[in-house]
Design an enzyme around this catalytic site. Structure first.
Site, PDB file in Angstrom:
ATOM      1  N   TYR E 171       0.831  -1.198   0.000  1.00  0.00           N
ATOM      2  CA  TYR E 171       0.000   0.000   0.000  1.00  0.00           C
ATOM      3  C   TYR E 171       0.865   1.247   0.000  1.00  0.00           C
ATOM      4  O   TYR E 171       1.351   1.677   1.036  1.00  0.00           O
ATOM      5  CB  TYR E 171      -0.882   0.013   1.253  1.00  0.00           C
ATOM      6  CG  TYR E 171      -2.051  -0.941   1.233  1.00  0.00           C
ATOM      7  CD1 TYR E 171      -2.269  -1.818   0.169  1.00  0.00           C
ATOM      8  CD2 TYR E 171      -2.960  -0.971   2.277  1.00  0.00           C
ATOM      9  CE1 TYR E 171      -3.341  -2.685   0.149  1.00  0.00           C
ATOM     10  CE2 TYR E 171      -4.043  -1.843   2.257  1.00  0.00           C
ATOM     11  CZ  TYR E 171      -4.225  -2.698   1.205  1.00  0.00           C
ATOM     12  OH  TYR E 171      -5.289  -3.561   1.193  1.00  0.00           O
ATOM     13  N   LYS E 204      -1.184  -8.313  -2.572  1.00  0.00           N
ATOM     14  CA  LYS E 204      -2.471  -7.649  -2.412  1.00  0.00           C
ATOM     15  C   LYS E 204      -2.288  -6.157  -2.634  1.00  0.00           C
ATOM     16  O   LYS E 204      -1.503  -5.507  -1.936  1.00  0.00           O
ATOM     17  CB  LYS E 204      -2.994  -7.882  -0.990  1.00  0.00           C
ATOM     18  CG  LYS E 204      -4.346  -7.218  -0.751  1.00  0.00           C
ATOM     19  CD  LYS E 204      -4.723  -7.199   0.728  1.00  0.00           C
ATOM     20  CE  LYS E 204      -6.035  -6.443   0.921  1.00  0.00           C
ATOM     21  NZ  LYS E 204      -6.316  -6.176   2.346  1.00  0.00           N
TER      22      LYS E 204
END
Lengths: 307, 307, 307, 307, 307
Positions: E171, E204
């Site tokens: 992220y 992810k």
């Protein structure tokens, strides 16, 4: 060696320590002219690190030689000798068995800005040099205090597991503390209590002044009428702050001062129930004969009935 | 090899060290033309790290090859050769047994702003390369001094346990120190003393200037009339600050300078009781023959009766 | 495999290394079309980390697949292939034994402000993946340079003990250095020398510009008339700065550029005595056939007699 | 010892723990007057560290002696006694087996500026002293919160592997939090939830105020109509935040206050489904008889049917 | 269990992993309604840490109980369930063997200012709890990114050696990145690529926006005409950035949103070749029946032929 009832009683305070550590505490308590009395006089020589060699030893140049201090401690009949790694290494073999030694494992110096110390020795060093204890300084209140306490925690755990005793120099310094705060009555008692909580066997603090520094503490000292009017009373409170007197608490001599001032301080420590004195500059900066005379006088005070 | 009484006496200063370390100190003290005299001349080549390759070796391009320095130290009959990892690796097998080596295990460079050094070698490296000692620099006074001392503590403990000797470069720098302070008389003696307290076997400092830097020290130097008027007198005090002369203390040559200036400095070191010289740029930046002549002259001074 | 005299000579430079490390150096030196010549061409693919995937691979999308690079290196007959952990993991089993690999164990990225890299691989990774060497970047001059050097020290010690070779990318950056300084002649030689001192077996630097950056160095370069007028001359000096040519020194291709510019640079490296090229973007961003042609041309230069 | 169905049910919440840890949780839950009820009252004595000795013990000087607290906890029929290293060491042998102990392994003090604590004890200490659990404080929100959580992670992993239980004091403090935020309803529930996520077996928080502090949380509390109008309702939500009531959650008494105020708070904790109280100053600062009376009243509340 | 050709093919991408890790990847890929298809839907529940308990669970209070999530994942026929330590501990024994679990070993919270996370779990925890993988978040671009990557490196090495899989939440956040940058197309692809380079088995990321953020990247995206006009095209590029589709890449659902918006996003992920969804708040904040319906619809999309 037959331990005295007084020493046996002191050892009982350290009920969670292993026989190795108890043995080393007993060795210190049974050594020298105060052996068995429960009082101690210890010679610390770390001023070379803190202030430099000339400021420490030029007044009595024989003291440049590390063996001088071993010999002085032995001849004066003291309980132990404390010094940094190099000083101990330079005499540990010659004086093996002659006097319990305390390896001072951290040190600062006069060139430092940070209120911190460098770790300069280890438990392995203490063991190979035959020491009975390690000594460690914390600066409660400094910006580095938590780091210092964590270094102590780690070294103390290792020392105790190896059967050594742990002596903590608890000197408030740095952070919000000003010069008054460093020796204030409440701060000194707080510093001594923290050393006890950290698991110290022997706690070294400076004699406290009359000042009260933390507002929240001042209110309690006044409300509870804790006596701060005499040094003996203040000593008594500091000792009480160390588990109600169930830890050995010794007081430093501080800056070199007149003989009478020093002996007066010792009388107050004795009267207040302090466990003894740890006294460096005031002894090794005098000519040897004078130092021996002074130490004999101090020992006589501790041998006399207290206050 | 039959040790001389002088060397045996020096080894007795290191009474707490194991036979491995004593053996390595003996190896250095018995090597070369000064072997057995208790005096030493050591060749250090870490200037490539500190100043870069061209500034170090362009004046004498043969010196770009690491083997040059091994050979120079052997041919000149020096006591030891000190250098960083890569320099030692590049010749250690060819010169195995030919000259004791000191692995310099930390280094700085001219691109750095911080007054600190990088650790660039280990005790394991020293052992696999057959070195007799590790060398480590501390910068007393710098903001990083405590960290450097703690690195030294860890490496020195490991080195001593492995039977190696420990050589400490003690160079005051950074923090509050200005250029005068870095070589001031009191500061130099203080730096040497701290290296001794940290457990150094051999202490390397710069020749001190006349200046006195710390106010508190200045008062004592003046009150005690510590002689700062000649280099020999200042050397004598620095040696005294190292456990009253019971540690080997060697002095660096500093910046390249004229031959006469250099020899004069060596005479003062000799006269003041210094243990010898550790001298790099002044030798390897000269043509080989000149370097050998200079080193022979230096050795002759140390062989002559001290002033 | 019969080693050539040239390779045997190169291995002799690494006289302190164990047979495992020598074997891995030999594997790299004997591989591919330049095998046995003492020259090497290495394919490095860490640009995905440094610049992102699209900037690296979109010009030639087949290169998104890690297996592309293994295959390219094998087909071009290169000496080794270097990449970060994930890239090596994605092809190491398929290409086991087909080409020596170098695990690049630290990396930066274009989102970073700090002049530092993250350690992203280990010696254990290199061993389980069958690599011949680890690769590590240092940024001499950056505020984090000492930390990077200490990470390298630790990894290099571990790699050498495990029989791996150590390749150091020495890229001056950060601190006081500006863009000119990063590739200045004196700084490039200094960076290469520091990598050698840190124990690198193979040193990777950028081709130096004419600029001289440190004042103190500039004086020496001018006084000693060190030739900075041609790239070949500058390469020669950088190689000299690496232990007088006794370390393998390879040069990066830098930014993608025209084929002629690139081949000219390679000719200068060859003429100056550089050990070879480590060249990424200029190959894998071209269509495969063009890349193979270019690499064949480079290899031909290194096979020709040096200028 | 026959465990009650209530205790067996509680142990079932800790389904991933080893029998050693379950046994120590059972020891705490089965001890004293509340033994077997699933409710607990614990005596914590770390105020000497947090506030100093006189502020903690001068109102009831018998409490300076660490043995006082062991004896008080035993006589009052409490479930456990929690204190820092020195306090536990000073009585652990005398009271071995008499009461489960919790070694508080980190502590702060009133001289600190940083919102952090020093680690002052270890799992090895807890084991040698016969403790049933370690206690650790985190300050969610502080600048040092991640470091504290990582220290907890490491100690908790070690404690669980050794069969000890883990008690977490989760006290929001520092960072963006003001005094209102430290005890705000949403923040208190958040802090309790994080302690649960970190793997705590027993979670200690302060009773929450009505305030809602984080804007994003406030919206949800209002939209979901989470009742903040009574302390019992707020306690119920905090307990829900700890895995829907499947973790033991105890509440601190906070500052010394009137007996009625305190008992009212206890009734709300009981009514809201809290697991009990951890209450220090309000007990040991009163005369012993009064403290025993107060603790008996608290225990009676927890023995009565809830709300 | 007979692996499908699709799963066997996926396992072949991880050619350097040991059989233990391959087995755990297979366990995840063969589990649930998508078992054997090569697509996955994973339930992550770390929002309690990130946003607090009420914001996470008050909309559906049954979700306060950690067992709710295990049961939901099992009943919905998902591939795996991911959560922090406490959440896994609270159900791992009851659901042992019922669903592969991923231990999320670091976490941040809404009270933090630093763009960093605390490490809150270990590989030893994952093993004792029977997990198939560890999950770790990095914040590419943040001031702490190198430290986070180094923590990941260490944990991933340990996890792989123990036969676990490694899932990386990548992220972008902090440093120079603004809100647009955090989800920009080039930055998302870069973040995914870095996770692949760091050795992640499963990556992810968030679904990328159309924005291009780094100037140097924007030029390449435009020159190479990389399609950013549909989410499916952007997903395709992100997957390409992960070793040309040879790593599992899953996309998070992000903030709670309408069912149609969510299903549209899933269709784009499926069409673009993404490996699946990792979707938390959008499921557990709905009533159980609605969540099961939604998950069934998502699974149906992934079972349908891709776009």
């Amino acid at each position: 060696m037959q331990l005295t009832p007084k020493v046996k009683d002191i050892l009982s305070w350290y009920e969670s320590d292993n026989p190795g550590t108890k043995g080393n505490l007993a060795r210190i308590l049974m050594e020298g002219k105060l052996g068995g009395t429960g009082r101690v006089v210890i010679l610390p020589v770390d001023q070379g690190f803190e202030h430099g060699p000339a400021r420490s030893f030029a007044p009595n140049p024989a003291a440049y030689d590390p063996r001088y201090h071993f010999a002085l401690a032995v001849e004066a009949g003291l309980n132990a000798y404390a010094a940094p790694l190099g000083m101990i290494e330079a005499g540990a073999a010659s004086f093996a068995g002659a006097i319990p030694t305390i390896l001072k494992v951290n040190s600062s110096n006069s060139l430092a800005n940070a209120k911190d110390q460098a770790v300069t020795g280890s438990v392995a060093d203490a063991l190979r040099l035959g020491c009975s204890a390690i000594g460690f300084t914390i600066y409660p209140g400094s910006d580095d205090q938590f780091g210092m306490m964590e270094e102590l925690r780690e070294l103390a755990e290792e020392a105790k597991a190896a059967g050594l005793a742990v002596v903590v120099w608890s000197y408030p310094r740095g952070g919000n503390l000003d010069k008054v705060g460093e020796t204030a009555f409440d701060i000194c008692a707080y510093a001594a209590h923290m050393a006890a909580l950290l698991g110290a066997h022997v706690i070294k603090v400076k004699p406290p002044s009359e000042a009260l520094w933390l507002d929240a503490a001042k209110k309690v000292y006044e409300a509870q009428k804790i006596d701060n009017t005499s040094l003996a009373a203040r000593i008594r409170h500091v000792v009480q702050a160390c588990f109600d007197g169930r830890r050995l608490v010794v007081f430093s001599g501080g800056e070199a001062k007149g003989t009478e001032g020093l002996l007066g301080e010792v009388r107050a420590i004795h009267q207040g129930g302090g466990s003894g004195s740890i006294i460096g500059r005031n002894t090794f900066q005098r000519p040897r004969a004078e130092a021996l005379k002074l130490l004999a006088d101090i020992i006589d005070i501790y041998k006399s009935p207290a206050g």
